[in-house]
Design a protein around this motif. Sequence first.
Motif, mmCIF file in Angstrom:
data_model
loop_
_atom_site.group_PDB
_atom_site.id
_atom_site.type_symbol
_atom_site.label_atom_id
_atom_site.label_comp_id
_atom_site.label_asym_id
_atom_site.label_seq_id
_atom_site.Cartn_x
_atom_site.Cartn_y
_atom_site.Cartn_z
ATOM 1 N N LEU A 49 0.832 -1.208 0.000
ATOM 2 C CA LEU A 49 0.000 0.000 0.000
ATOM 3 C C LEU A 49 0.863 1.253 0.000
ATOM 4 O O LEU A 49 0.583 2.214 -0.712
ATOM 5 N N ARG A 50 1.904 1.241 0.809
ATOM 6 C CA ARG A 50 2.777 2.416 0.867
ATOM 7 C C ARG A 50 3.448 2.657 -0.480
ATOM 8 O O ARG A 50 3.576 3.806 -0.935
ATOM 9 N N LYS A 51 3.881 1.576 -1.142
ATOM 10 C CA LYS A 51 4.481 1.729 -2.474
ATOM 11 C C LYS A 51 3.449 2.278 -3.469
ATOM 12 O O LYS A 51 3.754 3.128 -4.296
ATOM 13 N N GLY A 52 2.228 1.743 -3.383
ATOM 14 C CA GLY A 52 1.190 2.222 -4.283
ATOM 15 C C GLY A 52 0.849 3.681 -4.051
ATOM 16 O O GLY A 52 0.621 4.436 -5.015
ATOM 17 N N ARG A 53 0.802 4.082 -2.794
ATOM 18 C CA ARG A 53 0.526 5.494 -2.491
ATOM 19 C C ARG A 53 1.610 6.386 -3.092
ATOM 20 O O ARG A 53 1.328 7.452 -3.652
ATOM 21 N N THR A 54 2.863 5.945 -2.992
ATOM 22 C CA THR A 54 3.961 6.720 -3.579
ATOM 23 C C THR A 54 3.814 6.822 -5.100
ATOM 24 O O THR A 54 4.006 7.893 -5.683
ATOM 25 N N ARG A 55 3.478 5.681 -5.756
ATOM 26 C CA ARG A 55 3.298 5.716 -7.215
ATOM 27 C C ARG A 55 2.176 6.677 -7.598
ATOM 28 O O ARG A 55 2.291 7.449 -8.552
ATOM 29 N N ALA A 60 1.887 8.338 -11.470
ATOM 30 C CA ALA A 60 2.208 7.185 -12.317
ATOM 31 C C ALA A 60 0.972 6.468 -12.850
ATOM 32 O O ALA A 60 1.094 5.584 -13.701
ATOM 33 N N VAL A 61 -0.225 6.828 -12.354
ATOM 34 C CA VAL A 61 -1.452 6.147 -12.785
ATOM 35 C C VAL A 61 -2.013 6.870 -14.004
ATOM 36 O O VAL A 61 -2.235 8.082 -13.977
ATOM 37 N N GLY A 62 -2.221 6.124 -15.071
ATOM 38 C CA GLY A 62 -2.781 6.717 -16.283
ATOM 39 C C GLY A 62 -4.281 6.910 -16.170
ATOM 40 O O GLY A 62 -4.853 6.932 -15.072
ATOM 41 N N ALA A 63 -4.945 7.084 -17.320
ATOM 42 C CA ALA A 63 -6.391 7.261 -17.345
ATOM 43 C C ALA A 63 -7.075 6.070 -16.681
ATOM 44 O O ALA A 63 -6.676 4.921 -16.869
ATOM 45 N N VAL A 64 -8.087 6.365 -15.879
ATOM 46 C CA VAL A 64 -8.786 5.326 -15.116
ATOM 47 C C VAL A 64 -10.163 5.088 -15.729
ATOM 48 O O VAL A 64 -10.932 6.026 -15.940
ATOM 49 N N SER A 65 -10.456 3.817 -16.002
ATOM 50 C CA SER A 65 -11.775 3.416 -16.496
ATOM 51 C C SER A 65 -12.549 2.803 -15.335
ATOM 52 O O SER A 65 -12.049 1.901 -14.651
ATOM 53 N N VAL A 66 -13.764 3.330 -15.106
ATOM 54 C CA VAL A 66 -14.616 2.829 -14.027
ATOM 55 C C VAL A 66 -15.889 2.292 -14.651
ATOM 56 O O VAL A 66 -16.564 2.988 -15.422
ATOM 57 N N ARG A 67 -16.229 1.056 -14.342
ATOM 58 C CA ARG A 67 -17.486 0.466 -14.791
ATOM 59 C C ARG A 67 -17.988 -0.448 -13.683
ATOM 60 O O ARG A 67 -17.241 -0.744 -12.738
ATOM 61 N N PRO A 68 -19.216 -0.882 -13.763
ATOM 62 C CA PRO A 68 -19.750 -1.704 -12.673
ATOM 63 C C PRO A 68 -18.862 -2.894 -12.350
ATOM 64 O O PRO A 68 -18.555 -3.719 -13.210
ATOM 65 N N GLY A 69 -18.380 -2.940 -11.115
ATOM 66 C CA GLY A 69 -17.598 -4.071 -10.635
ATOM 67 C C GLY A 69 -16.124 -4.019 -10.932
ATOM 68 O O GLY A 69 -15.387 -4.909 -10.491
ATOM 69 N N VAL A 74 -3.512 1.815 -16.486
ATOM 70 C CA VAL A 74 -2.116 1.443 -16.717
ATOM 71 C C VAL A 74 -1.267 2.229 -15.733
ATOM 72 O O VAL A 74 -1.381 3.454 -15.641
ATOM 73 N N VAL A 75 -0.418 1.509 -14.986
ATOM 74 C CA VAL A 75 0.420 2.128 -13.961
ATOM 75 C C VAL A 75 1.879 1.947 -14.363
ATOM 76 O O VAL A 75 2.310 0.836 -14.693
ATOM 77 N N ARG A 76 2.630 3.036 -14.336
ATOM 78 C CA ARG A 76 4.046 3.005 -14.734
ATOM 79 C C ARG A 76 4.942 2.813 -13.518
ATOM 80 O O ARG A 76 4.706 3.393 -12.450
ATOM 81 N N ASP A 77 5.997 2.028 -13.711
ATOM 82 C CA ASP A 77 7.043 1.925 -12.697
ATOM 83 C C ASP A 77 8.068 3.027 -12.935
ATOM 84 O O ASP A 77 8.076 3.695 -13.969
ATOM 85 N N ARG A 78 8.951 3.199 -11.969
ATOM 86 C CA ARG A 78 9.964 4.245 -12.093
ATOM 87 C C ARG A 78 10.952 3.960 -13.207
ATOM 88 O O ARG A 78 11.601 4.878 -13.718
ATOM 89 N N ASP A 79 11.080 2.694 -13.599
ATOM 90 C CA ASP A 79 11.992 2.365 -14.695
ATOM 91 C C ASP A 79 11.339 2.554 -16.066
ATOM 92 O O ASP A 79 11.942 2.243 -17.099
ATOM 93 N N GLY A 80 10.094 3.008 -16.079
ATOM 94 C CA GLY A 80 9.410 3.264 -17.341
ATOM 95 C C GLY A 80 8.507 2.149 -17.800
ATOM 96 O O GLY A 80 7.726 2.329 -18.743
ATOM 97 N N SER A 81 8.596 0.974 -17.193
ATOM 98 C CA SER A 81 7.724 -0.134 -17.595
ATOM 99 C C SER A 81 6.294 0.153 -17.156
ATOM 100 O O SER A 81 6.050 0.832 -16.155
ATOM 101 N N ALA A 82 5.345 -0.360 -17.939
ATOM 102 C CA ALA A 82 3.930 -0.108 -17.671
ATOM 103 C C ALA A 82 3.202 -1.418 -17.465
ATOM 104 O O ALA A 82 3.498 -2.435 -18.119
ATOM 105 N N HIS A 83 2.221 -1.424 -16.564
ATOM 106 C CA HIS A 83 1.460 -2.619 -16.244
ATOM 107 C C HIS A 83 -0.023 -2.279 -16.194
ATOM 108 O O HIS A 83 -0.411 -1.272 -15.583
#
Length: 493
Positions: A49-55, A60-69, A74-83
Amino acid sequence: MSGTDRTAEDEARTFAASPPARGQGFAVTWWGRAWLKALEDAALDGAQLRKGRTRAREGAVGAVSVRPGRITAVVRDRDGSAHRSDVLLRRLTDEEWDRFVAMAADRAAHVAALLDRDMPPHLVEDAASAGVELLPGMGDLEPECDCGAWDHCAHSAALCYQLARLLDQDPFVLLLLRGRNEHRLLDALQRRVAPTAAADGESAASGVPADRGTGAGVDAVTAFAARDAVPPLPAPPLVPAEPGQPPSLDTESAPPAGVDAGALEFLASAAAARALRMLSDALRPDHGQQPFEEELTVRQDCVRLAATAPTPSTSAAHLPLPLPVSLPEEPTAGRLAGGSGRPARELDAAVRAWRYGGAEGLAVLDGEWAPDPADVIRAQAALDTAWEDGDRPALRRSGPGSGSGSDSGVRSGSGPGSGPGSGPGSDSDSDSGSGSVRWRVTGSSVELRYGADGRWWPYREERGRWSPVGPGDHDPSVALTVAIAAAAPDTPE
Protein backbone atom coordinates in the motif's frame (compact mmCIF):
# COMPACT_ATOMS: atom_id res chain seq x y z
CA MET A 1 -32.53 4.04 -24.08
CA SER A 2 -34.17 3.59 -20.67
CA GLY A 3 -32.18 3.26 -17.48
CA THR A 4 -32.97 -0.44 -17.18
CA ASP A 5 -31.73 -1.16 -20.70
CA ARG A 6 -28.27 0.27 -20.19
CA THR A 7 -25.48 -2.30 -20.17
CA ALA A 8 -22.31 -2.22 -18.13
CA GLU A 9 -20.40 -1.06 -21.20
CA ASP A 10 -22.79 1.88 -21.63
CA GLU A 11 -22.19 2.87 -18.01
CA ALA A 12 -18.38 2.93 -18.16
CA ARG A 13 -16.68 6.25 -17.41
CA THR A 14 -13.08 7.20 -18.14
CA PHE A 15 -11.15 9.78 -16.14
CA ALA A 16 -7.99 11.48 -17.36
CA ALA A 17 -4.72 10.92 -15.53
CA SER A 18 -4.17 13.22 -12.56
CA PRO A 19 -1.02 15.25 -11.97
CA PRO A 20 1.36 14.42 -9.11
CA ALA A 21 -0.03 15.08 -5.63
CA ARG A 22 3.13 15.97 -3.75
CA GLY A 23 2.93 18.08 -0.61
CA GLN A 24 -0.80 17.69 0.10
CA GLY A 25 -3.30 15.28 1.55
CA PHE A 26 -4.14 12.55 -0.91
CA ALA A 27 -7.92 12.77 -0.33
CA VAL A 28 -9.65 15.96 0.73
CA THR A 29 -13.37 15.08 0.89
CA TRP A 30 -15.23 12.78 3.24
CA TRP A 31 -15.80 10.22 0.49
CA GLY A 32 -12.17 10.13 -0.59
CA ARG A 33 -10.96 9.72 2.99
CA ALA A 34 -13.61 7.07 3.74
CA TRP A 35 -12.45 5.03 0.74
CA LEU A 36 -8.81 5.21 1.87
CA LYS A 37 -9.72 4.22 5.43
CA ALA A 38 -11.67 1.20 4.16
CA LEU A 39 -8.75 0.29 1.87
CA GLU A 40 -6.10 0.58 4.58
CA ASP A 41 -8.17 -1.13 7.27
CA ALA A 42 -8.67 -4.19 5.03
CA ALA A 43 -5.09 -4.37 3.71
CA LEU A 44 -3.01 -7.45 4.39
CA ASP A 45 0.29 -6.02 3.13
CA GLY A 46 0.92 -2.48 4.30
CA ALA A 47 4.22 -2.31 2.43
CA GLN A 48 2.52 -2.68 -0.95
CA LEU A 49 0.00 0.00 0.00
CA ARG A 50 2.78 2.42 0.87
CA LYS A 51 4.48 1.73 -2.47
CA GLY A 52 1.19 2.22 -4.28
CA ARG A 53 0.53 5.49 -2.49
CA THR A 54 3.96 6.72 -3.58
CA ARG A 55 3.30 5.72 -7.22
CA ALA A 56 -0.05 7.50 -7.19
CA ARG A 57 1.46 10.63 -5.64
CA GLU A 58 4.07 10.68 -8.40
CA GLY A 59 1.35 10.68 -11.06
CA ALA A 60 2.21 7.18 -12.32
CA VAL A 61 -1.45 6.15 -12.79
CA GLY A 62 -2.78 6.72 -16.28
CA ALA A 63 -6.39 7.26 -17.34
CA VAL A 64 -8.79 5.33 -15.12
CA SER A 65 -11.77 3.42 -16.50
CA VAL A 66 -14.62 2.83 -14.03
CA ARG A 67 -17.49 0.47 -14.79
CA PRO A 68 -19.75 -1.70 -12.67
CA GLY A 69 -17.60 -4.07 -10.64
CA ARG A 70 -14.20 -3.04 -12.06
CA ILE A 71 -11.67 -0.22 -12.26
CA THR A 72 -8.80 -0.36 -14.75
CA ALA A 73 -5.69 1.71 -15.46
CA VAL A 74 -2.12 1.44 -16.72
CA VAL A 75 0.42 2.13 -13.96
CA ARG A 76 4.05 3.00 -14.73
CA ASP A 77 7.04 1.92 -12.70
CA ARG A 78 9.96 4.25 -12.09
CA ASP A 79 11.99 2.36 -14.70
CA GLY A 80 9.41 3.26 -17.34
CA SER A 81 7.72 -0.13 -17.59
CA ALA A 82 3.93 -0.11 -17.67
CA HIS A 83 1.46 -2.62 -16.24
CA ARG A 84 -2.28 -2.98 -16.70
CA SER A 85 -3.92 -3.26 -13.33
CA ASP A 86 -7.55 -4.02 -12.46
CA VAL A 87 -9.35 -3.97 -9.12
CA LEU A 88 -12.69 -5.77 -8.83
CA LEU A 89 -15.45 -4.94 -6.33
CA ARG A 90 -18.64 -6.95 -6.00
CA ARG A 91 -21.66 -5.44 -7.73
CA LEU A 92 -24.76 -5.05 -5.60
CA THR A 93 -27.63 -7.31 -6.52
CA ASP A 94 -30.92 -5.98 -7.84
CA GLU A 95 -32.50 -6.81 -4.48
CA GLU A 96 -29.83 -4.80 -2.65
CA TRP A 97 -30.37 -1.86 -5.00
CA ASP A 98 -34.11 -2.04 -4.32
CA ARG A 99 -33.42 -1.83 -0.58
CA PHE A 100 -31.02 1.07 -1.11
CA VAL A 101 -33.53 3.04 -3.20
CA ALA A 102 -36.32 2.31 -0.71
CA MET A 103 -34.11 3.55 2.14
CA ALA A 104 -33.21 6.75 0.27
CA ALA A 105 -36.80 7.42 -0.79
CA ASP A 106 -37.95 7.10 2.81
CA ARG A 107 -35.71 9.99 3.87
CA ALA A 108 -36.49 13.40 2.42
CA ALA A 109 -32.95 14.66 3.05
CA HIS A 110 -31.48 11.83 0.96
CA VAL A 111 -33.97 12.41 -1.84
CA ALA A 112 -33.18 16.11 -2.00
CA ALA A 113 -29.42 15.52 -1.83
CA LEU A 114 -29.29 12.78 -4.46
CA LEU A 115 -31.53 14.66 -6.89
CA ASP A 116 -29.19 17.62 -6.43
CA ARG A 117 -26.22 15.37 -7.33
CA ASP A 118 -24.91 15.29 -3.79
CA MET A 119 -24.11 12.27 -1.63
CA PRO A 120 -24.30 13.08 2.09
CA PRO A 121 -21.81 11.12 4.23
CA HIS A 122 -24.45 9.53 6.49
CA LEU A 123 -25.82 7.78 3.40
CA VAL A 124 -23.26 5.03 4.13
CA GLU A 125 -24.62 4.39 7.64
CA ASP A 126 -28.24 4.49 6.51
CA ALA A 127 -27.48 2.11 3.64
CA ALA A 128 -25.71 -0.26 6.05
CA SER A 129 -28.80 -0.23 8.29
CA ALA A 130 -30.75 -1.45 5.23
CA GLY A 131 -28.22 -4.25 4.68
CA VAL A 132 -26.34 -2.55 1.84
CA GLU A 133 -22.58 -1.97 2.17
CA LEU A 134 -21.27 0.76 -0.11
CA LEU A 135 -17.65 0.91 1.03
CA PRO A 136 -15.45 -2.18 0.63
CA GLY A 137 -14.73 -4.43 3.58
CA MET A 138 -12.10 -7.07 4.31
CA GLY A 139 -11.34 -9.05 1.13
CA ASP A 140 -13.84 -7.12 -1.03
CA LEU A 141 -11.19 -5.59 -3.32
CA GLU A 142 -9.83 -8.24 -5.69
CA PRO A 143 -6.69 -7.17 -7.61
CA GLU A 144 -5.66 -8.35 -11.09
CA CYS A 145 -2.33 -7.16 -12.48
CA ASP A 146 -0.15 -8.34 -15.36
CA CYS A 147 2.93 -8.02 -13.14
CA GLY A 148 2.04 -11.49 -11.80
CA ALA A 149 1.40 -10.61 -8.15
CA TRP A 150 -1.19 -12.86 -6.47
CA ASP A 151 -2.41 -10.16 -4.08
CA HIS A 152 -2.29 -6.38 -4.01
CA CYS A 153 0.87 -5.07 -5.63
CA ALA A 154 2.14 -1.51 -5.90
CA HIS A 155 0.24 -1.11 -9.19
CA SER A 156 -3.21 -2.15 -7.91
CA ALA A 157 -2.63 -0.20 -4.69
CA ALA A 158 -1.77 2.91 -6.72
CA LEU A 159 -5.01 2.44 -8.66
CA CYS A 160 -6.99 2.24 -5.41
CA TYR A 161 -5.38 5.44 -4.15
CA GLN A 162 -6.15 7.11 -7.45
CA LEU A 163 -9.81 6.19 -7.03
CA ALA A 164 -9.84 8.24 -3.82
CA ARG A 165 -8.99 11.31 -5.91
CA LEU A 166 -11.84 10.47 -8.29
CA LEU A 167 -14.24 10.20 -5.35
CA ASP A 168 -13.12 13.68 -4.31
CA GLN A 169 -14.35 14.88 -7.69
CA ASP A 170 -17.55 12.81 -7.88
CA PRO A 171 -18.70 10.40 -5.13
CA PHE A 172 -21.23 8.88 -7.56
CA VAL A 173 -18.23 6.94 -8.93
CA LEU A 174 -18.60 4.62 -5.94
CA LEU A 175 -22.19 3.79 -6.89
CA LEU A 176 -21.11 3.13 -10.48
CA LEU A 177 -18.45 0.75 -9.21
CA ARG A 178 -21.14 -1.00 -7.14
CA GLY A 179 -23.27 -1.49 -10.26
CA ARG A 180 -25.48 1.53 -10.96
CA ASN A 181 -24.57 4.78 -12.64
CA GLU A 182 -26.04 8.08 -11.57
CA HIS A 183 -28.82 8.10 -14.18
CA ARG A 184 -30.13 4.64 -13.34
CA LEU A 185 -30.12 5.41 -9.64
CA LEU A 186 -31.94 8.72 -10.00
CA ASP A 187 -34.46 7.20 -12.41
CA ALA A 188 -35.26 4.51 -9.87
CA LEU A 189 -35.45 7.02 -7.05
CA GLN A 190 -37.83 9.27 -8.96
CA ARG A 191 -40.07 6.33 -9.85
CA ARG A 192 -40.14 5.36 -6.19
CA VAL A 193 -40.89 8.87 -4.91
CA ALA A 194 -43.47 9.88 -7.55
CA PRO A 195 -46.37 7.64 -6.33
CA THR A 196 -45.84 8.83 -2.75
CA ALA A 197 -45.88 12.47 -3.83
CA ALA A 198 -49.05 11.87 -5.85
CA ALA A 199 -50.70 10.19 -2.86
CA ASP A 200 -49.77 13.16 -0.68
CA GLY A 201 -51.34 15.51 -3.20
CA GLU A 202 -54.58 13.49 -3.29
CA SER A 203 -54.72 13.35 0.49
CA ALA A 204 -54.20 17.10 0.76
CA ALA A 205 -56.93 17.72 -1.81
CA SER A 206 -59.40 15.47 0.02
CA GLY A 207 -58.52 16.75 3.47
CA VAL A 208 -57.55 13.26 4.62
CA PRO A 209 -54.17 13.06 6.40
CA ALA A 210 -51.57 11.00 4.55
CA ASP A 211 -50.35 7.76 6.05
CA ARG A 212 -47.10 8.80 7.69
CA GLY A 213 -45.91 5.21 7.58
CA THR A 214 -45.50 5.33 3.79
CA GLY A 215 -42.40 7.48 4.02
CA ALA A 216 -44.16 10.70 2.98
CA GLY A 217 -43.37 12.34 6.30
CA VAL A 218 -40.08 13.01 8.08
CA ASP A 219 -39.84 12.51 11.82
CA ALA A 220 -37.90 14.97 13.95
CA VAL A 221 -34.96 12.64 14.52
CA THR A 222 -34.44 12.14 10.78
CA ALA A 223 -34.84 15.85 10.05
CA PHE A 224 -32.26 16.74 12.71
CA ALA A 225 -29.86 14.11 11.39
CA ALA A 226 -30.05 15.73 7.95
CA ARG A 227 -28.59 18.98 9.22
CA ASP A 228 -25.17 18.00 7.85
CA ALA A 229 -26.51 17.08 4.42
CA VAL A 230 -25.73 20.52 3.04
CA PRO A 231 -22.04 20.64 2.11
CA PRO A 232 -19.95 23.63 3.19
CA LEU A 233 -19.69 26.51 0.80
CA PRO A 234 -16.62 26.41 -1.44
CA ALA A 235 -13.88 28.96 -0.99
CA PRO A 236 -14.46 32.17 -2.96
CA PRO A 237 -12.73 32.27 -6.33
CA LEU A 238 -9.52 34.20 -6.86
CA VAL A 239 -10.13 37.49 -8.60
CA PRO A 240 -8.04 37.72 -11.79
CA ALA A 241 -5.74 40.68 -12.19
CA GLU A 242 -7.44 41.84 -15.38
CA PRO A 243 -10.43 40.93 -17.54
CA GLY A 244 -10.13 38.04 -19.95
CA GLN A 245 -9.63 38.66 -23.62
CA PRO A 246 -12.66 37.95 -25.82
CA PRO A 247 -12.19 36.00 -29.05
CA SER A 248 -11.15 38.03 -32.06
CA LEU A 249 -13.76 38.45 -34.77
CA ASP A 250 -11.15 39.48 -37.35
CA THR A 251 -11.43 36.45 -39.60
CA GLU A 252 -11.08 35.83 -43.30
CA SER A 253 -14.86 35.77 -43.69
CA ALA A 254 -16.66 39.09 -43.92
CA PRO A 255 -19.32 39.68 -41.24
CA PRO A 256 -22.97 39.42 -42.27
CA ALA A 257 -24.65 42.54 -43.52
CA GLY A 258 -25.53 44.93 -40.71
CA VAL A 259 -23.11 43.36 -38.20
CA ASP A 260 -20.36 45.61 -36.83
CA ALA A 261 -17.58 43.22 -35.79
CA GLY A 262 -15.62 46.01 -34.09
CA ALA A 263 -18.60 47.01 -31.99
CA LEU A 264 -19.20 43.38 -30.98
CA GLU A 265 -15.58 42.98 -29.89
CA PHE A 266 -15.83 46.21 -27.90
CA LEU A 267 -19.05 45.09 -26.18
CA ALA A 268 -17.48 41.74 -25.31
CA SER A 269 -14.48 43.50 -23.75
CA ALA A 270 -16.77 45.86 -21.86
CA ALA A 271 -18.82 42.94 -20.54
CA ALA A 272 -15.67 41.16 -19.34
CA ALA A 273 -14.49 44.32 -17.57
CA ARG A 274 -17.84 44.80 -15.88
CA ALA A 275 -17.99 41.14 -14.83
CA LEU A 276 -14.57 41.50 -13.20
CA ARG A 277 -15.66 44.64 -11.36
CA MET A 278 -18.87 42.99 -10.16
CA LEU A 279 -16.93 39.94 -8.96
CA SER A 280 -14.46 42.15 -7.10
CA ASP A 281 -17.31 44.08 -5.48
CA ALA A 282 -19.16 40.88 -4.54
CA LEU A 283 -16.11 39.52 -2.70
CA ARG A 284 -15.58 42.67 -0.66
CA PRO A 285 -16.25 42.21 3.09
CA ASP A 286 -18.71 45.14 3.08
CA HIS A 287 -20.56 44.01 -0.05
CA GLY A 288 -23.84 43.63 1.83
CA GLN A 289 -23.75 47.29 2.87
CA GLN A 290 -23.17 48.60 -0.66
CA PRO A 291 -26.12 50.19 -2.49
CA PHE A 292 -27.59 48.55 -5.54
CA GLU A 293 -26.54 49.91 -8.91
CA GLU A 294 -29.13 52.35 -10.13
CA GLU A 295 -30.86 51.81 -13.44
CA LEU A 296 -29.20 53.78 -16.20
CA THR A 297 -30.67 55.64 -19.11
CA VAL A 298 -29.44 54.90 -22.63
CA ARG A 299 -27.45 58.17 -22.57
CA GLN A 300 -25.74 57.19 -19.32
CA ASP A 301 -25.08 53.63 -20.42
CA CYS A 302 -23.34 54.81 -23.60
CA VAL A 303 -20.94 56.83 -21.45
CA ARG A 304 -20.43 53.85 -19.13
CA LEU A 305 -19.50 51.65 -22.08
CA ALA A 306 -17.08 54.22 -23.43
CA ALA A 307 -15.50 54.46 -19.98
CA THR A 308 -14.46 50.79 -20.05
CA ALA A 309 -11.37 51.65 -22.12
CA PRO A 310 -8.50 51.64 -21.29
CA THR A 311 -8.70 51.11 -17.50
CA PRO A 312 -11.92 49.20 -16.83
CA SER A 313 -10.85 47.52 -13.61
CA THR A 314 -9.35 50.59 -11.92
CA SER A 315 -11.33 52.13 -9.09
CA ALA A 316 -12.19 55.75 -9.83
CA ALA A 317 -11.16 56.77 -6.33
CA HIS A 318 -7.56 55.70 -7.04
CA LEU A 319 -7.05 56.94 -10.59
CA PRO A 320 -4.06 59.22 -11.24
CA LEU A 321 -4.59 62.89 -11.89
CA PRO A 322 -5.24 64.02 -14.48
CA LEU A 323 -7.08 60.97 -15.75
CA PRO A 324 -5.83 59.66 -19.11
CA VAL A 325 -8.71 59.30 -21.54
CA SER A 326 -8.61 56.79 -24.39
CA LEU A 327 -11.84 56.18 -26.25
CA PRO A 328 -12.81 53.25 -28.46
CA GLU A 329 -11.82 53.43 -32.08
CA GLU A 330 -14.13 54.85 -34.67
CA PRO A 331 -16.84 54.15 -35.65
CA THR A 332 -17.66 52.69 -32.21
CA ALA A 333 -16.76 55.92 -30.41
CA GLY A 334 -18.99 57.90 -32.74
CA ARG A 335 -21.92 55.57 -32.12
CA LEU A 336 -21.43 55.82 -28.35
CA ALA A 337 -21.21 59.59 -28.53
CA GLY A 338 -24.42 59.73 -30.54
CA GLY A 339 -26.18 57.45 -28.08
CA SER A 340 -25.03 59.63 -25.20
CA GLY A 341 -26.57 62.69 -26.85
CA ARG A 342 -23.34 64.67 -27.07
CA PRO A 343 -20.80 65.47 -29.80
CA ALA A 344 -17.86 63.11 -30.09
CA ARG A 345 -15.45 65.83 -28.91
CA GLU A 346 -17.34 66.05 -25.60
CA LEU A 347 -17.42 62.33 -24.93
CA ASP A 348 -13.96 62.38 -23.35
CA ALA A 349 -15.13 64.73 -20.56
CA ALA A 350 -18.17 62.52 -19.96
CA VAL A 351 -15.91 59.45 -19.75
CA ARG A 352 -13.75 61.19 -17.15
CA ALA A 353 -16.82 62.15 -15.12
CA TRP A 354 -18.07 58.55 -15.20
CA ARG A 355 -14.75 57.08 -14.13
CA TYR A 356 -14.49 59.49 -11.23
CA GLY A 357 -18.05 59.21 -9.97
CA GLY A 358 -20.36 57.04 -12.06
CA ALA A 359 -23.84 58.35 -12.69
CA GLU A 360 -23.48 61.04 -9.99
CA GLY A 361 -20.25 62.33 -11.52
CA LEU A 362 -21.90 62.46 -14.93
CA ALA A 363 -24.89 64.35 -13.50
CA VAL A 364 -22.55 66.97 -12.07
CA LEU A 365 -20.86 67.40 -15.45
CA ASP A 366 -24.18 67.79 -17.24
CA GLY A 367 -25.64 70.07 -14.58
CA GLU A 368 -28.70 67.89 -14.17
CA TRP A 369 -29.37 69.01 -10.59
CA ALA A 370 -31.29 72.23 -9.96
CA PRO A 371 -30.38 73.31 -6.40
CA ASP A 372 -32.82 75.18 -4.18
CA PRO A 373 -31.85 78.03 -1.83
CA ALA A 374 -31.30 75.61 1.07
CA ASP A 375 -28.71 73.70 -0.98
CA VAL A 376 -26.89 76.92 -1.74
CA ILE A 377 -26.86 77.85 1.95
CA ARG A 378 -25.40 74.46 2.88
CA ALA A 379 -22.73 74.80 0.22
CA GLN A 380 -21.87 78.33 1.44
CA ALA A 381 -21.58 77.07 5.02
CA ALA A 382 -19.23 74.28 3.92
CA LEU A 383 -16.99 76.80 2.16
CA ASP A 384 -16.99 79.14 5.16
CA THR A 385 -15.78 76.42 7.54
CA ALA A 386 -13.40 74.42 5.31
CA TRP A 387 -10.41 76.74 5.72
CA GLU A 388 -8.89 78.47 8.69
CA ASP A 389 -9.06 82.25 8.71
CA GLY A 390 -6.64 83.70 6.24
CA ASP A 391 -6.12 80.46 4.34
CA ARG A 392 -9.27 80.53 2.27
CA PRO A 393 -8.65 81.24 -1.42
CA ALA A 394 -10.55 83.90 -3.30
CA LEU A 395 -13.60 82.22 -4.83
CA ARG A 396 -16.53 83.57 -6.78
CA ARG A 397 -19.68 82.08 -8.12
CA SER A 398 -19.22 81.26 -11.78
CA GLY A 399 -21.75 81.61 -14.56
CA PRO A 400 -23.98 84.39 -15.87
CA GLY A 401 -26.28 86.05 -13.39
CA SER A 402 -23.87 85.57 -10.54
CA GLY A 403 -23.90 89.24 -9.75
CA SER A 404 -21.08 91.71 -9.47
CA GLY A 405 -18.81 92.66 -6.69
CA SER A 406 -15.41 91.98 -5.25
CA ASP A 407 -13.73 88.64 -5.99
CA SER A 408 -11.85 88.64 -2.72
CA GLY A 409 -14.46 86.70 -0.83
CA VAL A 410 -16.79 83.79 -1.39
CA ARG A 411 -20.02 84.45 -3.19
CA SER A 412 -22.76 81.88 -3.46
CA GLY A 413 -25.52 81.30 -5.92
CA SER A 414 -26.79 79.01 -8.63
CA GLY A 415 -26.98 79.27 -12.35
CA PRO A 416 -26.69 77.48 -15.65
CA GLY A 417 -22.92 77.23 -15.75
CA SER A 418 -20.21 79.59 -16.88
CA GLY A 419 -20.45 81.75 -19.92
CA PRO A 420 -18.83 84.73 -21.61
CA GLY A 421 -17.36 87.13 -19.17
CA SER A 422 -17.45 84.69 -16.27
CA GLY A 423 -13.76 83.91 -16.23
CA PRO A 424 -10.94 82.61 -18.40
CA GLY A 425 -12.37 81.00 -21.50
CA SER A 426 -15.96 80.13 -22.21
CA ASP A 427 -17.70 76.82 -21.70
CA SER A 428 -21.14 77.77 -22.90
CA ASP A 429 -21.05 74.97 -25.49
CA SER A 430 -20.25 72.19 -23.08
CA ASP A 431 -22.12 73.24 -19.91
CA SER A 432 -25.65 72.55 -21.04
CA GLY A 433 -27.19 71.95 -17.62
CA SER A 434 -29.70 74.43 -16.27
CA GLY A 435 -28.76 74.19 -12.62
CA SER A 436 -25.60 73.85 -10.53
CA VAL A 437 -23.68 75.33 -7.63
CA ARG A 438 -20.22 76.37 -8.78
CA TRP A 439 -17.35 78.44 -7.49
CA ARG A 440 -14.22 79.41 -9.38
CA VAL A 441 -10.85 80.42 -7.94
CA THR A 442 -10.26 83.99 -8.98
CA GLY A 443 -7.61 84.36 -11.64
CA SER A 444 -7.23 80.61 -12.28
CA SER A 445 -8.69 77.91 -14.47
CA VAL A 446 -10.03 75.67 -11.68
CA GLU A 447 -13.57 75.34 -10.40
CA LEU A 448 -15.52 73.51 -7.70
CA ARG A 449 -18.96 72.04 -8.39
CA TYR A 450 -21.33 71.10 -5.61
CA GLY A 451 -23.38 67.96 -6.25
CA ALA A 452 -26.75 66.79 -5.00
CA ASP A 453 -25.08 64.27 -2.66
CA GLY A 454 -23.17 67.01 -0.83
CA ARG A 455 -19.81 66.29 -2.45
CA TRP A 456 -17.53 68.79 -4.13
CA TRP A 457 -16.11 67.95 -7.55
CA PRO A 458 -12.82 69.42 -8.85
CA TYR A 459 -12.84 70.79 -12.42
CA ARG A 460 -10.33 72.59 -14.62
CA GLU A 461 -10.58 74.39 -17.92
CA GLU A 462 -8.98 72.56 -20.85
CA ARG A 463 -8.94 74.21 -24.24
CA GLY A 464 -12.00 76.30 -23.47
CA ARG A 465 -14.02 73.47 -21.90
CA TRP A 466 -14.48 72.32 -18.34
CA SER A 467 -13.55 68.76 -17.42
CA PRO A 468 -13.50 66.84 -14.11
CA VAL A 469 -10.06 66.10 -12.71
CA GLY A 470 -10.84 63.98 -9.67
CA PRO A 471 -13.49 62.23 -7.60
CA GLY A 472 -15.94 64.12 -5.42
CA ASP A 473 -15.18 64.85 -1.77
CA HIS A 474 -17.32 66.12 1.10
CA ASP A 475 -14.52 68.54 2.03
CA PRO A 476 -14.28 71.42 -0.49
CA SER A 477 -10.68 72.14 0.54
CA VAL A 478 -9.65 68.59 -0.51
CA ALA A 479 -11.43 68.89 -3.84
CA LEU A 480 -9.88 72.29 -4.51
CA THR A 481 -6.39 70.96 -3.74
CA VAL A 482 -6.94 68.24 -6.34
CA ALA A 483 -8.13 70.77 -8.90
CA ILE A 484 -5.17 73.10 -8.35
CA ALA A 485 -2.70 70.19 -8.54
CA ALA A 486 -4.26 69.02 -11.82
CA ALA A 487 -3.99 72.52 -13.29
CA ALA A 488 -0.30 72.91 -12.37
CA PRO A 489 1.95 73.37 -15.44
CA ASP A 490 4.11 70.35 -14.57
CA THR A 491 1.17 67.95 -14.22
CA PRO A 492 1.71 65.08 -16.68
CA GLU A 493 -0.90 64.69 -19.37
